[in-house]
Design a protein around this motif. Sequence first.
Motif, PDB file in Angstrom:
ATOM      1  N   LEU A  40       0.822  -1.212   0.000  1.00 24.55           N
ATOM      2  CA  LEU A  40       0.000   0.000   0.000  1.00 24.55           C
ATOM      3  C   LEU A  40       0.856   1.261   0.000  1.00 24.55           C
ATOM      4  CD1 LEU A  40      -2.913  -0.891   2.450  1.00 24.55           C
ATOM      5  CD2 LEU A  40      -2.885  -0.955  -0.044  1.00 24.55           C
ATOM      6  N   VAL A  41       1.989   1.227   0.708  1.00 27.68           N
ATOM      7  CA  VAL A  41       2.901   2.380   0.690  1.00 27.68           C
ATOM      8  C   VAL A  41       3.391   2.638  -0.731  1.00 27.68           C
ATOM      9  CG1 VAL A  41       5.190   3.173   1.411  1.00 27.68           C
ATOM     10  CG2 VAL A  41       3.623   2.205   3.096  1.00 27.68           C
ATOM     11  N   LEU A  42       3.768   1.551  -1.421  1.00 27.52           N
ATOM     12  CA  LEU A  42       4.262   1.713  -2.792  1.00 27.52           C
ATOM     13  C   LEU A  42       3.143   2.132  -3.741  1.00 27.52           C
ATOM     14  CD1 LEU A  42       6.615  -1.396  -2.979  1.00 27.52           C
ATOM     15  CD2 LEU A  42       7.268   0.993  -2.739  1.00 27.52           C
ATOM     16  N   ILE A  43       1.957   1.571  -3.546  1.00 23.76           N
ATOM     17  CA  ILE A  43       0.823   1.951  -4.387  1.00 23.76           C
ATOM     18  C   ILE A  43       0.519   3.439  -4.224  1.00 23.76           C
ATOM     19  CG2 ILE A  43      -1.686   1.692  -4.622  1.00 23.76           C
ATOM     20  CD1 ILE A  43      -1.287  -1.301  -4.052  1.00 23.76           C
ATOM     21  N   ARG A  44       0.583   3.912  -2.998  1.00 25.40           N
ATOM     22  CA  ARG A  44       0.218   5.298  -2.718  1.00 25.40           C
ATOM     23  C   ARG A  44       1.316   6.286  -3.107  1.00 25.40           C
ATOM     24  NH1 ARG A  44      -4.768   7.497  -2.183  1.00 25.40           N
ATOM     25  NH2 ARG A  44      -4.669   9.436  -1.002  1.00 25.40           N
ATOM     26  N   LEU A  45       2.586   5.937  -2.838  1.00 25.05           N
ATOM     27  CA  LEU A  45       3.672   6.909  -2.951  1.00 25.05           C
ATOM     28  C   LEU A  45       4.572   6.708  -4.166  1.00 25.05           C
ATOM     29  CD1 LEU A  45       4.719   7.138   0.809  1.00 25.05           C
ATOM     30  CD2 LEU A  45       3.120   8.591  -0.445  1.00 25.05           C
ATOM     31  N   ALA A  46       4.598   5.504  -4.734  1.00 20.35           N
ATOM     32  CA  ALA A  46       5.473   5.257  -5.886  1.00 20.35           C
ATOM     33  C   ALA A  46       4.663   5.343  -7.182  1.00 20.35           C
ATOM     34  CB  ALA A  46       6.131   3.891  -5.768  1.00 20.35           C
ATOM     35  N   THR A  47       5.371   5.494  -8.271  1.00 21.88           N
ATOM     36  CA  THR A  47       4.702   5.489  -9.566  1.00 21.88           C
ATOM     37  C   THR A  47       4.238   4.074  -9.911  1.00 21.88           C
ATOM     38  OG1 THR A  47       6.740   5.069 -10.786  1.00 21.88           O
ATOM     39  CG2 THR A  47       6.173   7.370 -10.332  1.00 21.88           C
ATOM     40  N   LYS A  48       3.317   3.978 -10.857  1.00 25.18           N
ATOM     41  CA  LYS A  48       2.855   2.663 -11.290  1.00 25.18           C
ATOM     42  C   LYS A  48       4.001   1.839 -11.852  1.00 25.18           C
ATOM     43  CE  LYS A  48      -2.025   2.273 -12.419  1.00 25.18           C
ATOM     44  NZ  LYS A  48      -2.997   2.030 -13.497  1.00 25.18           N
ATOM     45  N   ALA A 265       1.224  -3.624 -12.547  1.00 22.03           N
ATOM     46  CA  ALA A 265       0.933  -2.909 -11.308  1.00 22.03           C
ATOM     47  C   ALA A 265      -0.540  -3.056 -10.934  1.00 22.03           C
ATOM     48  CB  ALA A 265       1.304  -1.436 -11.451  1.00 22.03           C
ATOM     49  N   ASP A 266      -1.447  -2.930 -11.914  1.00 22.91           N
ATOM     50  CA  ASP A 266      -2.879  -3.112 -11.647  1.00 22.91           C
ATOM     51  C   ASP A 266      -3.177  -4.522 -11.152  1.00 22.91           C
ATOM     52  OD1 ASP A 266      -3.750  -0.559 -12.284  1.00 22.91           O
ATOM     53  OD2 ASP A 266      -3.942  -1.015 -14.415  1.00 22.91           O
ATOM     54  N   LEU A 267      -2.603  -5.508 -11.807  1.00 22.76           N
ATOM     55  CA  LEU A 267      -2.832  -6.898 -11.407  1.00 22.76           C
ATOM     56  C   LEU A 267      -2.328  -7.158 -10.004  1.00 22.76           C
ATOM     57  CD1 LEU A 267      -1.947  -8.739 -14.738  1.00 22.76           C
ATOM     58  CD2 LEU A 267      -4.141  -8.852 -13.544  1.00 22.76           C
ATOM     59  N   ASN A 268      -1.130  -6.678  -9.705  1.00 25.43           N
ATOM     60  CA  ASN A 268      -0.549  -6.951  -8.397  1.00 25.43           C
ATOM     61  C   ASN A 268      -1.257  -6.164  -7.304  1.00 25.43           C
ATOM     62  OD1 ASN A 268       1.795  -8.705  -7.625  1.00 25.43           O
ATOM     63  ND2 ASN A 268       2.274  -6.897  -6.411  1.00 25.43           N
ATOM     64  N   ALA A 269      -1.705  -4.950  -7.615  1.00 22.85           N
ATOM     65  CA  ALA A 269      -2.421  -4.164  -6.618  1.00 22.85           C
ATOM     66  C   ALA A 269      -3.734  -4.833  -6.226  1.00 22.85           C
ATOM     67  CB  ALA A 269      -2.691  -2.757  -7.160  1.00 22.85           C
ATOM     68  N   SER A 270      -4.483  -5.326  -7.206  1.00 27.99           N
ATOM     69  CA  SER A 270      -5.741  -6.001  -6.893  1.00 27.99           C
ATOM     70  C   SER A 270      -5.508  -7.341  -6.211  1.00 27.99           C
ATOM     71  CB  SER A 270      -6.569  -6.197  -8.173  1.00 27.99           C
ATOM     72  OG  SER A 270      -5.830  -6.909  -9.158  1.00 27.99           O
ATOM     73  N   ARG A 271      -4.470  -8.058  -6.624  1.00 24.24           N
ATOM     74  CA  ARG A 271      -4.159  -9.337  -5.994  1.00 24.24           C
ATOM     75  C   ARG A 271      -3.624  -9.142  -4.583  1.00 24.24           C
ATOM     76  NH1 ARG A 271      -1.250 -14.600  -8.659  1.00 24.24           N
ATOM     77  NH2 ARG A 271      -0.868 -15.742  -6.736  1.00 24.24           N
ATOM     78  N   LEU A 272      -2.919  -8.042  -4.350  1.00 23.21           N
ATOM     79  CA  LEU A 272      -2.349  -7.776  -3.032  1.00 23.21           C
ATOM     80  C   LEU A 272      -3.420  -7.797  -1.949  1.00 23.21           C
ATOM     81  CD1 LEU A 272       0.068  -6.730  -1.257  1.00 23.21           C
ATOM     82  CD2 LEU A 272      -0.742  -4.429  -1.792  1.00 23.21           C
ATOM     83  N   LEU A 273      -4.598  -7.273  -2.267  1.00 24.57           N
ATOM     84  CA  LEU A 273      -5.670  -7.216  -1.275  1.00 24.57           C
ATOM     85  C   LEU A 273      -6.137  -8.601  -0.850  1.00 24.57           C
ATOM     86  CD1 LEU A 273      -7.767  -4.329  -2.873  1.00 24.57           C
ATOM     87  CD2 LEU A 273      -6.067  -4.166  -1.037  1.00 24.57           C
ATOM     88  N   LEU A 338      -5.987   3.320  -2.208  1.00 24.94           N
ATOM     89  CA  LEU A 338      -5.540   3.016  -3.560  1.00 24.94           C
ATOM     90  C   LEU A 338      -5.343   4.279  -4.392  1.00 24.94           C
ATOM     91  CD1 LEU A 338      -7.816  -0.081  -4.293  1.00 24.94           C
ATOM     92  CD2 LEU A 338      -5.412  -0.070  -3.617  1.00 24.94           C
ATOM     93  N   GLY A 339      -6.272   5.210  -4.288  1.00 27.88           N
ATOM     94  CA  GLY A 339      -6.136   6.459  -5.009  1.00 27.88           C
ATOM     95  C   GLY A 339      -6.612   6.370  -6.452  1.00 27.88           C
ATOM     96  N   ALA A 340      -6.532   7.498  -7.132  1.00 26.73           N
ATOM     97  CA  ALA A 340      -7.045   7.591  -8.496  1.00 26.73           C
ATOM     98  C   ALA A 340      -6.239   6.774  -9.491  1.00 26.73           C
ATOM     99  CB  ALA A 340      -7.071   9.056  -8.934  1.00 26.73           C
ATOM    100  N   LYS A 341      -4.957   6.519  -9.174  1.00 27.45           N
ATOM    101  CA  LYS A 341      -4.117   5.753 -10.102  1.00 27.45           C
ATOM    102  C   LYS A 341      -4.647   4.347 -10.321  1.00 27.45           C
ATOM    103  CE  LYS A 341      -0.429   6.358  -7.669  1.00 27.45           C
ATOM    104  NZ  LYS A 341       0.953   6.275  -7.158  1.00 27.45           N
ATOM    105  N   TYR A 342      -5.348   3.808  -9.318  1.00 30.16           N
ATOM    106  CA  TYR A 342      -5.827   2.419  -9.401  1.00 30.16           C
ATOM    107  C   TYR A 342      -7.349   2.389  -9.336  1.00 30.16           C
ATOM    108  CZ  TYR A 342      -0.959   1.259  -8.505  1.00 30.16           C
ATOM    109  OH  TYR A 342       0.411   1.153  -8.585  1.00 30.16           O
ATOM    110  N   HIS A 343      -7.975   3.323 -10.034  1.00 29.43           N
ATOM    111  CA  HIS A 343      -9.437   3.379 -10.039  1.00 29.43           C
ATOM    112  C   HIS A 343     -10.020   2.199 -10.820  1.00 29.43           C
ATOM    113  CE1 HIS A 343     -13.454   5.061 -10.016  1.00 29.43           C
ATOM    114  NE2 HIS A 343     -13.521   4.898 -11.334  1.00 29.43           N
ATOM    115  N   GLY A 344     -11.121   1.637 -10.302  1.00 31.24           N
ATOM    116  CA  GLY A 344     -11.830   0.577 -11.009  1.00 31.24           C
ATOM    117  C   GLY A 344     -11.328  -0.825 -10.744  1.00 31.24           C
TER     118      GLY A 344
END
Length: 433
Positions: A40-48, A265-273, A338-344
């Motif tokens: 979550l830190v990387l999702i929020r603070l790092a680029t995709k 990044a999208d795949l890993n962000a959704s799978r991370l949860l 998650l923020g706007a970068k990972y919307h949807g």
Amino acid sequence: MADQPTQQVGGVSSRKLLTHSLASLLDQALLSGLNFALGLVLIRLATKESYGVYSQMYVAGIFASTVIEALITGPLTTIAPGKTIAERARLTTLLLRFQWQLSIVLAVLFGIGSGVIAALAKIDAHPVWLGIAFAIYILANAQREYHRSISFIEARPRRVLHTDAAYALGVMVGVGILLLVGYLTVPAILLVLGLANIAGMWRSTDHGLASPTSMQARDKTEYRAAVGEVMQRGRWALPGALVAWATNYSYLYLAAAVLGVAASADLNASRLLLMPISLSVLAWSRVARPMVSRLFAARDWKHLDRLAWASIAGVEIVTIVYVIALWLALPWLQAHVLGAKYHGLEPMVLAWGGYFAINAARWIGSSWLTSNDQYKLLLLSGVACLIIMLISAAVFIPLYGTWGAILALIIVEVFDLLLIWVVFLPMLRRRQR
């Protein structure tokens, strides 16, 4: 009188599975929370792109761990329960030397490989620092995992919890420093993870394992025999494990190649949860496998069946409850985490929930086969699954994008679930009877 040992085996396994699973579940909850927070830190603070690169590096680290698990710790977990305390202690001491040799080779290879790929692909990370940091992470993580495996074999999950608590503290302190100095790069994060693994190992040095240098004067014949004993199983386990890794994680690289690094990044962000589910199943596996090996050796089919159904029911209940809770929390997570970068990502999370529900039941069947030394069957199922995975990914990723990657994984898990529980396990029982 002949039935008494069997009843004892079954009774002890049930009690140990309950008490040790609680400690192991707490340990995996700690690791899950740590990985979740770091993600979550990387999702929020790092680029995709940075998070996509980190995801691929992390999965490559799993590849290295898979090699060591297949060649050393997996066979050791199967062999050790059948030995006396003295024999088991001697075997784990001898194999520590092999563990060091293998992990050093893997660290060097992966360090050089990651640096070269970073330079060729023009990744936004210094190739030399990336390679060095990744090599340190591979080496330190391999050693910590070996000590954790021995603690599980010795039925000491509390020691594992102490080890992982020290590791988690090291990660939190290291990442906190990176955030303070504003240097949240992929090489820096890998270096923090490597140093935290070293800190965690200091909590697991009370089991009397000798260092690799102190074993130089030992009997080489005894050492070769110990290595040969695990390699007899590892030579079949390794191909199957590598094929399984390719089946489970190649989608990340295929999606990045077809859709770009941001797709990974999208795949890993959704799978991370959903990762707490996977780690819970792994916690169950670490505790149950030695017990399953004993029950197979005793031909205690009654307790094996009871353990199988209880395990499947338990992991599926955990999965369903977690997915419902996550779905209810998704609006808040989307807005504040998650923020706007990972919307949807909400529909993808549900798709991953279905995947993990199937994966959990399949994983239990795979553990049954591993505990009974059925590495050839695992290799056969792995090859079949990899072929199906590559075909499905080639068809569905271009058609449906990131959704196609998840769909390909679900197809593979359904096939493997049916193959193991409907074909392999009944065939194995008929053969042993």
